[in-house]
Motif scaffolding. Structure first.
Motif, PDB file in Angstrom:
ATOM      1  N   TYR A 138       0.168  -7.550  -5.131  1.00 49.55           N
ATOM      2  CA  TYR A 138      -0.839  -6.908  -5.975  1.00 49.55           C
ATOM      3  C   TYR A 138      -1.461  -7.909  -6.953  1.00 49.55           C
ATOM      4  O   TYR A 138      -2.512  -7.635  -7.525  1.00 49.55           O
ATOM      5  N   TYR A 139      -0.803  -9.041  -7.138  1.00 50.00           N
ATOM      6  CA  TYR A 139      -1.195  -9.968  -8.192  1.00 50.00           C
ATOM      7  C   TYR A 139      -1.684 -11.308  -7.653  1.00 50.00           C
ATOM      8  O   TYR A 139      -1.580 -12.334  -8.318  1.00 50.00           O
ATOM      9  N   ILE A 140      -2.228 -11.297  -6.426  1.00 40.88           N
ATOM     10  CA  ILE A 140      -2.724 -12.550  -5.857  1.00 40.88           C
ATOM     11  C   ILE A 140      -3.928 -13.078  -6.621  1.00 40.88           C
ATOM     12  O   ILE A 140      -4.268 -14.254  -6.488  1.00 40.88           O
ATOM     13  N   GLY A 141      -4.553 -12.244  -7.451  1.00 39.10           N
ATOM     14  CA  GLY A 141      -5.618 -12.742  -8.311  1.00 39.10           C
ATOM     15  C   GLY A 141      -5.092 -13.710  -9.354  1.00 39.10           C
ATOM     16  O   GLY A 141      -5.834 -14.574  -9.834  1.00 39.10           O
ATOM     17  N   LYS A 142      -3.816 -13.584  -9.695  1.00 43.61           N
ATOM     18  CA  LYS A 142      -3.182 -14.500 -10.638  1.00 43.61           C
ATOM     19  C   LYS A 142      -2.668 -15.748  -9.930  1.00 43.61           C
ATOM     20  O   LYS A 142      -2.724 -16.842 -10.473  1.00 43.61           O
ATOM     21  N   SER A 143      -2.153 -15.569  -8.727  1.00 46.16           N
ATOM     22  CA  SER A 143      -1.699 -16.682  -7.893  1.00 46.16           C
ATOM     23  C   SER A 143      -1.677 -16.221  -6.446  1.00 46.16           C
ATOM     24  O   SER A 143      -0.876 -15.346  -6.087  1.00 46.16           O
ATOM     25  N   PRO A 144      -2.530 -16.764  -5.580  1.00 40.66           N
ATOM     26  CA  PRO A 144      -2.559 -16.339  -4.179  1.00 40.66           C
ATOM     27  C   PRO A 144      -1.207 -16.479  -3.480  1.00 40.66           C
ATOM     28  O   PRO A 144      -0.900 -15.714  -2.556  1.00 40.66           O
ATOM     29  N   ALA A 145      -0.386 -17.414  -3.930  1.00 37.16           N
ATOM     30  CA  ALA A 145       0.903 -17.656  -3.281  1.00 37.16           C
ATOM     31  C   ALA A 145       1.881 -16.511  -3.469  1.00 37.16           C
ATOM     32  O   ALA A 145       2.876 -16.411  -2.737  1.00 37.16           O
ATOM     33  N   LEU A 146       1.625 -15.613  -4.430  1.00 41.59           N
ATOM     34  CA  LEU A 146       2.513 -14.470  -4.627  1.00 41.59           C
ATOM     35  C   LEU A 146       2.518 -13.543  -3.422  1.00 41.59           C
ATOM     36  O   LEU A 146       3.429 -12.732  -3.257  1.00 41.59           O
ATOM     37  N   ALA A 147       1.511 -13.659  -2.562  1.00 41.77           N
ATOM     38  CA  ALA A 147       1.486 -12.839  -1.343  1.00 41.77           C
ATOM     39  C   ALA A 147       2.728 -13.081  -0.495  1.00 41.77           C
ATOM     40  O   ALA A 147       3.251 -12.148   0.147  1.00 41.77           O
TER      41      ALA A 147
ATOM     42  N   ARG B 141      -8.929   1.185   1.803  1.00 37.83           N
ATOM     43  CA  ARG B 141      -7.914   0.807   0.821  1.00 37.83           C
ATOM     44  C   ARG B 141      -6.907  -0.099   1.521  1.00 37.83           C
ATOM     45  O   ARG B 141      -6.176   0.310   2.414  1.00 37.83           O
ATOM     46  N   ILE B 142      -6.868  -1.368   1.114  1.00 39.41           N
ATOM     47  CA  ILE B 142      -5.896  -2.314   1.651  1.00 39.41           C
ATOM     48  C   ILE B 142      -5.803  -3.507   0.705  1.00 39.41           C
ATOM     49  O   ILE B 142      -6.796  -4.171   0.435  1.00 39.41           O
TER      50      ILE B 142
ATOM     51  N   VAL C 170      -8.753  -1.612  -3.585  1.00 42.82           N
ATOM     52  CA  VAL C 170      -7.336  -1.675  -3.934  1.00 42.82           C
ATOM     53  C   VAL C 170      -7.049  -0.517  -4.873  1.00 42.82           C
ATOM     54  O   VAL C 170      -7.569  -0.470  -5.990  1.00 42.82           O
ATOM     55  N   LEU C 171      -6.215   0.421  -4.397  1.00 40.15           N
ATOM     56  CA  LEU C 171      -5.893   1.621  -5.162  1.00 40.15           C
ATOM     57  C   LEU C 171      -4.383   1.805  -5.195  1.00 40.15           C
ATOM     58  O   LEU C 171      -3.703   1.532  -4.212  1.00 40.15           O
ATOM     59  N   PRO C 172      -3.816   2.290  -6.315  1.00 37.58           N
ATOM     60  CA  PRO C 172      -2.395   2.633  -6.333  1.00 37.58           C
ATOM     61  C   PRO C 172      -2.125   3.853  -5.470  1.00 37.58           C
ATOM     62  O   PRO C 172      -3.043   4.644  -5.167  1.00 37.58           O
ATOM     63  N   GLY C 173      -0.863   4.037  -5.092  1.00 37.02           N
ATOM     64  CA  GLY C 173      -0.497   5.091  -4.161  1.00 37.02           C
ATOM     65  C   GLY C 173      -0.943   6.477  -4.569  1.00 37.02           C
ATOM     66  O   GLY C 173      -1.371   7.281  -3.725  1.00 37.02           O
ATOM     67  N   GLY C 174      -0.856   6.787  -5.854  1.00 42.62           N
ATOM     68  CA  GLY C 174      -1.189   8.110  -6.323  1.00 42.62           C
ATOM     69  C   GLY C 174      -2.656   8.473  -6.189  1.00 42.62           C
ATOM     70  O   GLY C 174      -3.025   9.652  -6.308  1.00 42.62           O
ATOM     71  N   GLU C 175      -3.526   7.482  -5.932  1.00 41.51           N
ATOM     72  CA  GLU C 175      -4.967   7.742  -5.858  1.00 41.51           C
ATOM     73  C   GLU C 175      -5.502   7.703  -4.428  1.00 41.51           C
ATOM     74  O   GLU C 175      -6.679   8.005  -4.196  1.00 41.51           O
ATOM     75  N   VAL C 176      -4.662   7.336  -3.472  1.00 41.04           N
ATOM     76  CA  VAL C 176      -5.156   7.087  -2.117  1.00 41.04           C
ATOM     77  C   VAL C 176      -5.636   8.364  -1.438  1.00 41.04           C
ATOM     78  O   VAL C 176      -6.718   8.405  -0.842  1.00 41.04           O
TER      79      VAL C 176
END
Length: 365
Positions: free
Chosen positions: A106-115, A183-184, A201-207
């Motif tokens: 969810y945070y690849i905008g901060k660091s792509p390697a977190l994927a 949504r992916i 990009v949506l959290p589970g509760g909004e899908v």
């Protein structure tokens, strides 16, 4: 974490749990009682409480409490109760909460390697991912990234290979993807974007609401068990497979480093052991429940459809082009990718001989 460390962790946790239990039965151990304090933590999560992904958070909290005789209590909160589901890392980094349970991609905008901590397209299945994290140097590599955010992470749950999402209309070829709103998250979302998809990009509760009301045309979440709970089959009838972008996604417990350093060593080891148990527990639950849920979905009219070969081939080609591109631009991504890539090749070669040959034989009718 090496195999030796996993076993040592389990041994320390067990010994500590026995010691604490003894303290309840006798008043002759005031030193132990004094040395192990009462601690209360809050855990923000990215999940609604109704979904299987919340199991990882609950397992960690339950086992930590049991192994410390209630002295170390972690309370998990659903997405939105403290912070929105996609802001867990921010909350842990800032110390708003001591820990969180989330997906690192969810945070690849901060660091792509977190994927890589969660899953990357055409990457590792759950068993292979665990091998990479615990034995192949993966966890050490991810730890280095999270240090930049004042966080330490521990793998804490896997859903197993995921499904390829729900579509309102049948997707027969690459051209059918162009212009769709889907949504992916993660690098899978970036690949889909390159295939012409308008990625959300949506959290589970909004899908469900987004899919049902037509704000999006397609959505992926996890697999039959959670997808059924979200009601996605009521909003779209075409269910695609495989989820090539998440062949073995791992969820993480994120811990604020300052809070981590304040924990007694015994509690640190117990928490690490609880996350390993969460890995096994969640994967076992999904493997058990997904098949049952899929049977119900198909009986209710869901149309199960494989992705066409041209979509899979194009997606795989674009995935590795994206990896190479990220590696050329981001030093951290390059370091993780160059360590991960030969591990992937080695374990794929081995599993082609042992796992795949067996699976192909026993599953062929």
């Amino acid at each position: 974490m090496k195999r030796r460390e996993v076993f040592n962790t389990a041994a320390i946790a067990t010994a500590t749990a026995v010691t604490l239990a003894s303290c309840n039965q006798t008043s002759k151990s005031p030193t132990v009682q004094t040395r192990l304090p009462n601690i209360r933590w809050r855990m923000a999560t990215s999940w609604p409480k109704s979904l299987g992904t919340f199991i990882g958070a609950e397992t960690v909290a339950k086992r930590v409490a049991e192994m410390t005789d209630g002295r170390f209590q972690i309370t998990p909160f659903a997405a939105g109760e403290i912070v929105p589901g996609l802001q867990v890392l921010d909350a842990v980094q800032a110390g708003t909460v001591e820990c969180g349970h989330t997906s690192s991609y969810y945070y690849i905008g901060k660091s792509p390697a977190l994927a890589f901590a969660t899953a990357v397209p055409f990457g590792l299945n759950a068993q292979q991912q665990y091998a990479w994290l615990y034995q192949g140097g993966g966890l050490e590599a991810i730890h280095k990234i999270y240090t930049n955010f004042n966080v330490i992470n521990f793998p804490a749950g896997s859903t197993g290979a995921q499904m390829g999402g729900w579509f309102k209309q049948e997707i027969k070829s690459l051209s059918d993807l162009k212009g769709l709103k889907m949504r992916i998250p993660g690098l899978g979302g970036e690949v889909m974007s390159r295939l012409g998809v308008n990625v959300q990009v949506l959290p589970g509760g909004e899908v469900y609401l987004a899919l049902d009301r037509g704000a999006i045309d397609a959505a992926e979440w996890v697999g039959p068990y959670d997808d059924e709970k979200l009601g996605l089959h009521k909003a779209a009838k075409f269910y695609y497979y495989p989820g090539w972008w998440e062949p073995g996604p791992t969820l993480d417990v994120l811990v604020n480093l300052n809070a981590w350093k304040r924990l007694p060593k015994e509690y640190q080891e117990i928490l690490k052991t609880a996350t390993v148990e969460a890995n096994m527990n969640m994967l076992n639950e999904y493997d058990t429940l997904n098949g049952q849920a899929l049977t119900r979905l198909l009986a209710g009219g869901t149309k199960l459809v494989p992705y066409s070969p041209d979509i899979l081939q194009a997606a795989q080609k674009l995935s590795f082009e994206l990896f190479e591109e990220n590696a050329s631009k981001d030093t951290t991504f390059k370091q993780v990718y160059e360590q991960w890539k030969p591990f992937r090749q080695q374990i794929f070669t081995w599993n082609r001989i042992n796992e795949l040959s067996y699976a192909n034989f026993v599953t062929t009718k």
